[in-house]
Design a protein around this motif. Structure first.
Motif, PDB file in Angstrom:
ATOM      1  N   LYS A   3       0.844  -1.186   0.000  1.00 21.46           N
ATOM      2  CA  LYS A   3       0.000   0.000   0.000  1.00 21.46           C
ATOM      3  C   LYS A   3       0.881   1.239   0.000  1.00 21.46           C
ATOM      4  O   LYS A   3       2.086   1.175   0.211  1.00 21.46           O
ATOM      5  CB  LYS A   3      -0.923   0.006   1.227  1.00 21.46           C
ATOM      6  CG  LYS A   3      -0.176  -0.017   2.556  1.00 21.46           C
ATOM      7  CD  LYS A   3      -1.155  -0.062   3.711  1.00 21.46           C
ATOM      8  CE  LYS A   3      -0.417  -0.097   5.050  1.00 21.46           C
ATOM      9  NZ  LYS A   3      -1.350  -0.119   6.184  1.00 21.46           N
ATOM     10  N   MET A   4       0.246   2.363  -0.256  1.00 19.51           N
ATOM     11  CA  MET A   4       0.997   3.611  -0.329  1.00 19.51           C
ATOM     12  C   MET A   4       1.721   3.879   0.987  1.00 19.51           C
ATOM     13  O   MET A   4       1.131   3.860   2.056  1.00 19.51           O
ATOM     14  CB  MET A   4       0.051   4.773  -0.649  1.00 19.51           C
ATOM     15  CG  MET A   4       0.781   6.106  -0.802  1.00 19.51           C
ATOM     16  SD  MET A   4      -0.332   7.450  -1.259  1.00 19.51           S
ATOM     17  CE  MET A   4      -0.800   6.940  -2.898  1.00 19.51           C
ATOM     18  N   ALA A   5       3.027   4.076   0.908  1.00 24.97           N
ATOM     19  CA  ALA A   5       3.822   4.284   2.114  1.00 24.97           C
ATOM     20  C   ALA A   5       3.769   5.742   2.539  1.00 24.97           C
ATOM     21  O   ALA A   5       3.744   6.642   1.717  1.00 24.97           O
ATOM     22  CB  ALA A   5       5.267   3.878   1.858  1.00 24.97           C
ATOM     23  N   LYS A   6       3.773   5.963   3.822  1.00 22.16           N
ATOM     24  CA  LYS A   6       3.849   7.315   4.336  1.00 22.16           C
ATOM     25  C   LYS A   6       5.280   7.818   4.195  1.00 22.16           C
ATOM     26  O   LYS A   6       6.236   7.054   4.196  1.00 22.16           O
ATOM     27  CB  LYS A   6       3.420   7.347   5.795  1.00 22.16           C
ATOM     28  CG  LYS A   6       1.961   6.966   6.020  1.00 22.16           C
ATOM     29  CD  LYS A   6       1.615   7.027   7.499  1.00 22.16           C
ATOM     30  CE  LYS A   6       0.166   6.654   7.729  1.00 22.16           C
ATOM     31  NZ  LYS A   6      -0.199   6.690   9.165  1.00 22.16           N
ATOM     32  N   TYR A   7       5.432   9.143   4.132  1.00 19.20           N
ATOM     33  CA  TYR A   7       6.759   9.698   3.888  1.00 19.20           C
ATOM     34  C   TYR A   7       7.733   9.383   5.021  1.00 19.20           C
ATOM     35  O   TYR A   7       8.928   9.196   4.781  1.00 19.20           O
ATOM     36  CB  TYR A   7       6.672  11.204   3.627  1.00 19.20           C
ATOM     37  CG  TYR A   7       6.307  12.060   4.808  1.00 19.20           C
ATOM     38  CD1 TYR A   7       7.290  12.660   5.593  1.00 19.20           C
ATOM     39  CD2 TYR A   7       4.978  12.300   5.141  1.00 19.20           C
ATOM     40  CE1 TYR A   7       6.963  13.459   6.667  1.00 19.20           C
ATOM     41  CE2 TYR A   7       4.643  13.095   6.214  1.00 19.20           C
ATOM     42  CZ  TYR A   7       5.632  13.676   6.978  1.00 19.20           C
ATOM     43  OH  TYR A   7       5.296  14.458   8.046  1.00 19.20           O
ATOM     44  N   ALA A  36       9.400   6.955  -6.351  1.00 21.52           N
ATOM     45  CA  ALA A  36       7.939   7.012  -6.289  1.00 21.52           C
ATOM     46  C   ALA A  36       7.319   5.737  -6.851  1.00 21.52           C
ATOM     47  O   ALA A  36       6.345   5.205  -6.309  1.00 21.52           O
ATOM     48  CB  ALA A  36       7.428   8.236  -7.041  1.00 21.52           C
ATOM     49  N   GLN A  37       7.901   5.225  -7.929  1.00 20.48           N
ATOM     50  CA  GLN A  37       7.402   3.983  -8.521  1.00 20.48           C
ATOM     51  C   GLN A  37       7.646   2.803  -7.583  1.00 20.48           C
ATOM     52  O   GLN A  37       6.775   1.947  -7.401  1.00 20.48           O
ATOM     53  CB  GLN A  37       8.085   3.746  -9.868  1.00 20.48           C
ATOM     54  CG  GLN A  37       7.665   4.732 -10.949  1.00 20.48           C
ATOM     55  CD  GLN A  37       8.513   4.614 -12.209  1.00 20.48           C
ATOM     56  OE1 GLN A  37       9.533   3.919 -12.233  1.00 20.48           O
ATOM     57  NE2 GLN A  37       8.099   5.303 -13.266  1.00 20.48           N
ATOM     58  N   MET A  44       5.580  13.935  -4.653  1.00 27.31           N
ATOM     59  CA  MET A  44       5.516  14.874  -3.532  1.00 27.31           C
ATOM     60  C   MET A  44       5.815  14.163  -2.211  1.00 27.31           C
ATOM     61  O   MET A  44       6.507  14.703  -1.339  1.00 27.31           O
ATOM     62  CB  MET A  44       4.142  15.540  -3.467  1.00 27.31           C
ATOM     63  CG  MET A  44       4.002  16.575  -2.357  1.00 27.31           C
ATOM     64  SD  MET A  44       2.395  17.403  -2.377  1.00 27.31           S
ATOM     65  CE  MET A  44       2.499  18.258  -3.964  1.00 27.31           C
ATOM     66  N   THR A  45       5.305  12.931  -2.056  1.00 32.14           N
ATOM     67  CA  THR A  45       5.583  12.160  -0.843  1.00 32.14           C
ATOM     68  C   THR A  45       7.068  11.836  -0.747  1.00 32.14           C
ATOM     69  O   THR A  45       7.664  11.907   0.338  1.00 32.14           O
ATOM     70  CB  THR A  45       4.754  10.866  -0.836  1.00 32.14           C
ATOM     71  OG1 THR A  45       3.365  11.204  -0.868  1.00 32.14           O
ATOM     72  CG2 THR A  45       5.036  10.034   0.406  1.00 32.14           C
ATOM     73  N   ALA A  49       9.856  12.878   2.178  1.00 27.55           N
ATOM     74  CA  ALA A  49      10.760  11.921   2.820  1.00 27.55           C
ATOM     75  C   ALA A  49      12.211  12.390   2.717  1.00 27.55           C
ATOM     76  O   ALA A  49      12.977  12.318   3.687  1.00 27.55           O
ATOM     77  CB  ALA A  49      10.603  10.544   2.178  1.00 27.55           C
ATOM     78  N   LEU A  50      12.583  12.904   1.549  1.00 25.69           N
ATOM     79  CA  LEU A  50      13.956  13.367   1.345  1.00 25.69           C
ATOM     80  C   LEU A  50      14.245  14.631   2.154  1.00 25.69           C
ATOM     81  O   LEU A  50      15.391  14.864   2.564  1.00 25.69           O
ATOM     82  CB  LEU A  50      14.214  13.615  -0.141  1.00 25.69           C
ATOM     83  CG  LEU A  50      14.125  12.377  -1.049  1.00 25.69           C
ATOM     84  CD1 LEU A  50      14.490  12.745  -2.481  1.00 25.69           C
ATOM     85  CD2 LEU A  50      15.014  11.250  -0.542  1.00 25.69           C
ATOM     86  N   GLU A  51      13.220  15.435   2.399  1.00 24.81           N
ATOM     87  CA  GLU A  51      13.407  16.618   3.242  1.00 24.81           C
ATOM     88  C   GLU A  51      13.845  16.218   4.647  1.00 24.81           C
ATOM     89  O   GLU A  51      14.675  16.892   5.270  1.00 24.81           O
ATOM     90  CB  GLU A  51      12.109  17.427   3.308  1.00 24.81           C
ATOM     91  CG  GLU A  51      11.811  18.225   2.048  1.00 24.81           C
ATOM     92  CD  GLU A  51      10.454  18.914   2.107  1.00 24.81           C
ATOM     93  OE1 GLU A  51       9.784  18.807   3.164  1.00 24.81           O
ATOM     94  OE2 GLU A  51      10.066  19.544   1.110  1.00 24.81           O
TER      95      GLU A  51
END
Length: 245
Positions: A3-7, A36-37, A44-45, A49-51
């Protein structure tokens, strides 16, 4: 990922890859679109995460070239905690060790004057008075003494305390954790440190006093955490914005 991971989860995975040498120091991270893939999420997520990793001093970006891993990134200890880190012990070490909690105290009482000031409470607002010993696998890591408003926490059971208070706040109560104010100092070990952290009387402890706020600005925790001297440190990163006077 299923599922979509949180940042924050993505940041943890990438951080571990850097520390384990999967992404070599001095090299480029994969492009954001490829990350992202991989994580089945938006660009954007990935940027969020990189921030986090940039703020921790692990990576830096150069316009037109990409995101690089700093040459000293692999030398950062897993037990080091950023001075801006307030995600909680369970989240911080979730991919590195089994975090266990021994509950020494969980009581409702009225706040003293200092707690009223730090938590913006009246003298009749009840607080939870919590003391826990946190373990990484079987090794004692720290002693946490937390005071938290009952009006925010609701029914704070021992089962919740054995897991993660922050996860309970975010996942069950739908609060968002915001900023934190921290005061860091060294201290001599007290009797509790010697008993539960296995400190010798001659060994110092690292004490972190903090007030943590929700995103709304409302304080929800005033705590003092005491660490063994050899179980991590607090790091601060100068991001290069300082100027000599």
């Amino acid at each position: 990922m299923d599922k979509m991971a949180k940042y924050k989860d993505i940041a943890t995975i990438i951080r571990n890859r850097i520390l384990e040498g999967v992404y070599p120091t001095g090299g480029l991270l994969p492009e954001q679109i490829k990350l992202a893939q991989e994580f089945q999420t938006s660009r954007m997520t990935i940027q969020k995460a990189l921030e986090i990793l940039n703020f921790e001093g692990l990576i830096y970006s150069t316009q037109g070239k990409g995101t690089f891993i700093k040459s000293n990134a692999a030398s950062l200890s897993r037990l080091d905690t950023s001075i801006n880190q307030y995600v909680g012990t369970t989240e911080l070490f979730k991919d590195q060790a089994v975090v266990k909690s021994q509950i020494l105290k969980n009581e409702l009482r009225l706040p003293n004057a200092d707690e009223q000031d730090k938590l913006q409470l009246t003298k009749t607002d009840a607080v939870y008075d919590i003391i826990r010993v946190r373990y990484l696998d079987t090794a004692p890591y720290c002693i946490e003494h937390s005071v938290m408003p009952a009006k925010i926490l609701g029914d704070l059971t021992d089962n919740i305390l054995k897991e993660s208070i922050y996860a309970y706040l975010e996942n069950q109560l739908n609060f968002k954790i915001g900023a934190a104010y921290r005061k860091i100092s060294a201290d001599q070990p007290n009797q509790m440190d010697q008993e539960y952290l296995k400190c010798a009387i001659t060994e110092p402890v690292l004490q972190v006093e903090q007030t943590v706020f929700l995103q709304t600005g409302e304080p929800f925790e005033y705590s003092t955490t005491r660490h063994r001297f050899d179980k991590g440190s607090i790091t601060t990163i100068n991001m290069g914005n300082a100027r000599a006077n």
